[in-house]
Design a protein around this motif. Sequence first.
Motif, PDB file in Angstrom:
ATOM      1  N   PHE A 156       0.842  -1.194   0.000  1.00 32.37           N
ATOM      2  CA  PHE A 156       0.000   0.000   0.000  1.00 32.37           C
ATOM      3  C   PHE A 156       0.885   1.256   0.000  1.00 32.37           C
ATOM      4  O   PHE A 156       1.823   1.342   0.793  1.00 32.37           O
ATOM      5  CB  PHE A 156      -0.908  -0.031   1.241  1.00 32.37           C
ATOM      6  N   GLY A 157       0.603   2.173  -0.897  1.00 30.89           N
ATOM      7  CA  GLY A 157       1.345   3.429  -0.937  1.00 30.89           C
ATOM      8  C   GLY A 157       2.652   3.372  -1.720  1.00 30.89           C
ATOM      9  O   GLY A 157       3.414   4.330  -1.746  1.00 30.89           O
ATOM     10  N   ALA A 158       2.894   2.245  -2.373  1.00 27.23           N
ATOM     11  CA  ALA A 158       4.161   2.078  -3.110  1.00 27.23           C
ATOM     12  C   ALA A 158       4.215   2.936  -4.372  1.00 27.23           C
ATOM     13  O   ALA A 158       5.298   3.220  -4.887  1.00 27.23           O
ATOM     14  CB  ALA A 158       4.363   0.607  -3.466  1.00 27.23           C
ATOM     15  N   GLY A 159       3.042   3.346  -4.883  1.00 24.95           N
ATOM     16  CA  GLY A 159       3.012   4.199  -6.082  1.00 24.95           C
ATOM     17  C   GLY A 159       2.420   3.515  -7.301  1.00 24.95           C
ATOM     18  O   GLY A 159       2.501   4.044  -8.419  1.00 24.95           O
ATOM     19  N   LYS A 160       1.811   2.370  -7.112  1.00 28.97           N
ATOM     20  CA  LYS A 160       1.241   1.606  -8.240  1.00 28.97           C
ATOM     21  C   LYS A 160       0.160   2.415  -8.959  1.00 28.97           C
ATOM     22  O   LYS A 160       0.173   2.555 -10.182  1.00 28.97           O
ATOM     23  CB  LYS A 160       0.638   0.279  -7.727  1.00 28.97           C
ATOM     24  N   THR A 161      -0.787   2.940  -8.166  1.00 28.93           N
ATOM     25  CA  THR A 161      -1.894   3.691  -8.758  1.00 28.93           C
ATOM     26  C   THR A 161      -1.394   4.989  -9.402  1.00 28.93           C
ATOM     27  O   THR A 161      -1.889   5.398 -10.460  1.00 28.93           O
ATOM     28  CB  THR A 161      -2.962   3.971  -7.681  1.00 28.93           C
ATOM     29  N   GLN A 162      -0.393   5.607  -8.789  1.00 28.71           N
ATOM     30  CA  GLN A 162       0.176   6.839  -9.360  1.00 28.71           C
ATOM     31  C   GLN A 162       0.767   6.558 -10.733  1.00 28.71           C
ATOM     32  O   GLN A 162       0.583   7.332 -11.677  1.00 28.71           O
ATOM     33  CB  GLN A 162       1.253   7.412  -8.429  1.00 28.71           C
ATOM     34  N   ARG A 197      -5.792  14.006 -10.459  1.00 31.86           N
ATOM     35  CA  ARG A 197      -4.386  13.676 -10.696  1.00 31.86           C
ATOM     36  C   ARG A 197      -4.089  13.718 -12.203  1.00 31.86           C
ATOM     37  O   ARG A 197      -3.011  14.162 -12.616  1.00 31.86           O
ATOM     38  CB  ARG A 197      -4.053  12.275 -10.146  1.00 31.86           C
ATOM     39  N   ARG A 334      10.785   6.456  -4.712  1.00 27.51           N
ATOM     40  CA  ARG A 334      10.429   5.041  -4.812  1.00 27.51           C
ATOM     41  C   ARG A 334      11.512   4.299  -5.585  1.00 27.51           C
ATOM     42  O   ARG A 334      12.160   4.875  -6.463  1.00 27.51           O
ATOM     43  CB  ARG A 334       9.098   4.872  -5.554  1.00 27.51           C
ATOM     44  N   THR A 354       5.486  13.193  -7.502  1.00 29.14           N
ATOM     45  CA  THR A 354       5.256  14.603  -7.182  1.00 29.14           C
ATOM     46  C   THR A 354       3.842  14.985  -7.597  1.00 29.14           C
ATOM     47  O   THR A 354       3.118  14.189  -8.179  1.00 29.14           O
ATOM     48  CB  THR A 354       6.231  15.521  -7.958  1.00 29.14           C
ATOM     49  N   GLU A 355       3.496  16.238  -7.312  1.00 24.63           N
ATOM     50  CA  GLU A 355       2.238  16.826  -7.769  1.00 24.63           C
ATOM     51  C   GLU A 355       2.077  16.648  -9.286  1.00 24.63           C
ATOM     52  O   GLU A 355       0.986  16.438  -9.779  1.00 24.63           O
ATOM     53  CB  GLU A 355       2.292  18.328  -7.413  1.00 24.63           C
TER      54      GLU A 355
HETATM   55  P1  ADP Z   1      -0.527   2.184  -4.247  1.00 22.33           P
HETATM   56  O1  ADP Z   1       0.738   1.470  -4.548  1.00 22.33           O
HETATM   57  O2  ADP Z   1      -1.153   1.743  -2.957  1.00 22.33           O
HETATM   58  O3  ADP Z   1      -1.485   2.220  -5.378  1.00 22.33           O
HETATM   59  P2  ADP Z   1      -0.407   5.011  -4.726  1.00 22.33           P
HETATM   60  O4  ADP Z   1      -0.012   4.901  -6.126  1.00 22.33           O
HETATM   61  O5  ADP Z   1      -1.793   5.390  -4.425  1.00 22.33           O
HETATM   62  O6  ADP Z   1      -0.065   3.669  -3.931  1.00 22.33           O
HETATM   63  O7  ADP Z   1       0.612   6.007  -4.050  1.00 22.33           O
HETATM   64  C1  ADP Z   1       0.243   6.792  -3.000  1.00 22.33           C
HETATM   65  C2  ADP Z   1       1.380   7.738  -2.711  1.00 22.33           C
HETATM   66  O8  ADP Z   1       1.590   8.606  -3.808  1.00 22.33           O
HETATM   67  C3  ADP Z   1       1.085   8.626  -1.525  1.00 22.33           C
HETATM   68  O9  ADP Z   1       1.485   8.014  -0.348  1.00 22.33           O
HETATM   69  C4  ADP Z   1       1.915   9.842  -1.837  1.00 22.33           C
HETATM   70  O10 ADP Z   1       3.217   9.648  -1.353  1.00 22.33           O
HETATM   71  C5  ADP Z   1       2.003   9.862  -3.373  1.00 22.33           C
HETATM   72  N1  ADP Z   1       1.127  10.902  -3.915  1.00 22.33           N
HETATM   73  C6  ADP Z   1      -0.169  10.799  -4.242  1.00 22.33           C
HETATM   74  N2  ADP Z   1      -0.649  11.959  -4.700  1.00 22.33           N
HETATM   75  C7  ADP Z   1       0.369  12.826  -4.679  1.00 22.33           C
HETATM   76  C8  ADP Z   1       0.534  14.201  -5.022  1.00 22.33           C
HETATM   77  N3  ADP Z   1      -0.501  14.932  -5.487  1.00 22.33           N
HETATM   78  N4  ADP Z   1       1.732  14.760  -4.857  1.00 22.33           N
HETATM   79  C9  ADP Z   1       2.763  14.048  -4.398  1.00 22.33           C
HETATM   80  N5  ADP Z   1       2.697  12.757  -4.047  1.00 22.33           N
HETATM   81  C10 ADP Z   1       1.513  12.141  -4.184  1.00 22.33           C
END
Ligand code: ADP
Length: 361
Positions: A156-162, A197, A334, A354-355
């Motif tokens: 969780f929070g690793a950045g997969k969804t990002q 996003r 990451r 980042t943003e």
């Molecule tokens: P997962 O692997 O669970 O899908 P996410 O891809 O949701 O994880 O990553 C979530 C992380 O992305 C947050 O903990 C935060 O560090 C980073 N993040 C999300 N939105 C932003 C943002 N607008 N700016 C910077 N970092 C962000």
Amino acid sequence: MSRRYSSKRRKSSRNKVETVSVEDAVENALEEISKEIKVEEEPIEEEFEAYELEDIEGVGRVTAEKLRNAGYYTVRDIAFASVKELAEAIGSEDRARALIIKAQKLIFKGKTFMTAKEFWESRQGIRYISTGCKALDDLLGGGIETKAITEFIGEFGAGKTQLCHQLCVMVQLPYDKGGLNAKAVYIDTEGTFRPERIIQIAKYRGLNPDEALENIIYARAYSSDHQMILVDEVKKLVTSERVKLVVIDSLVAHFRSEYPGRENLAVRQQKLNRHVHQLIKLADVYNLAVVVTNQVLANPEAFFAAPMKPAGGHIVAHGCTYRIWLRKSKEGIRIARIIDSPKHPEIEATFRITEEGIVDV
Ligand code: ADP
Ligand code: MG
């Protein structure tokens, strides 16, 4: 643009104009500039719509309708179907086998085998979507590959969804900016897709945020069955829309929650297997990139092995072409590591969330 300029220049040299008009001077200057800007030609894309189901010998209107209702929309769907599955739609395995052979003949122009050279040439159609992060692109050997499934694994929070959000924007960019000038499909199983996003990332990448949102075809999957139905629906989409990326975030979450415990494992894996094969076929037949995310679990057999392992077992491990493990480092940083790939050495890359999306550190 450069082509237009050069044809005009040919005309003026034929006419042997001695004095250079203002218009010509401007044109010459523009041509000099355009020489410096390397314009990448758009690769010619394969045509998938060339044949209708009714073009298959022996398929009339009624059979075609039956096939469409069962999720077979194109000649390709028939050509790459399994006999057993197709038989469920049309009633007989013999008939299904005959149809598959006829569909394959249509697509491969009567040939069953190809030479390795022809195979190599067909692999030239593979394209790469830049992640927007040079280190990550290098790790991946150029970016996210079409005709393949790329799996992002992590806690969780690793950045997969990002990363999934990022790729939905990147695929829309023109070729010379690392994109494929195409749309994305996003199948969201956890309800974590955020248009906000997309707007942020699109602005940073120089896209009109409104258009960027329009170019992402979104569906929320409410169960594993729904998820599989949606993938079937994607086949319909790709024949009418230029889709080059299909995201499933996450691949196994529904399967895990619907089939808990050891007693359900066999059924779950069987179904997951069908789903993964749906995706392999989708990527391969339509030359698009499939990106999936996956969770990690504690590994109970971790005596010598790693304490964590990706969910989904061998089915997912074998089904995905590239597996990338993401883990948190310092704030915002990451680390991505390729854990399974037919061609990449096992190496790591770092990136920053980042943003503006995913960028180099
Ligand atoms: P997962 O692997 O669970 O899908 P996410 O891809 O949701 O994880 O990553 C979530 C992380 O992305 C947050 O903990 C935060 O560090 C980073 N993040 C999300 N939105 C932003 C943002 N607008 N700016 C910077 N970092 C962000
Ligand atoms: Mg997520």
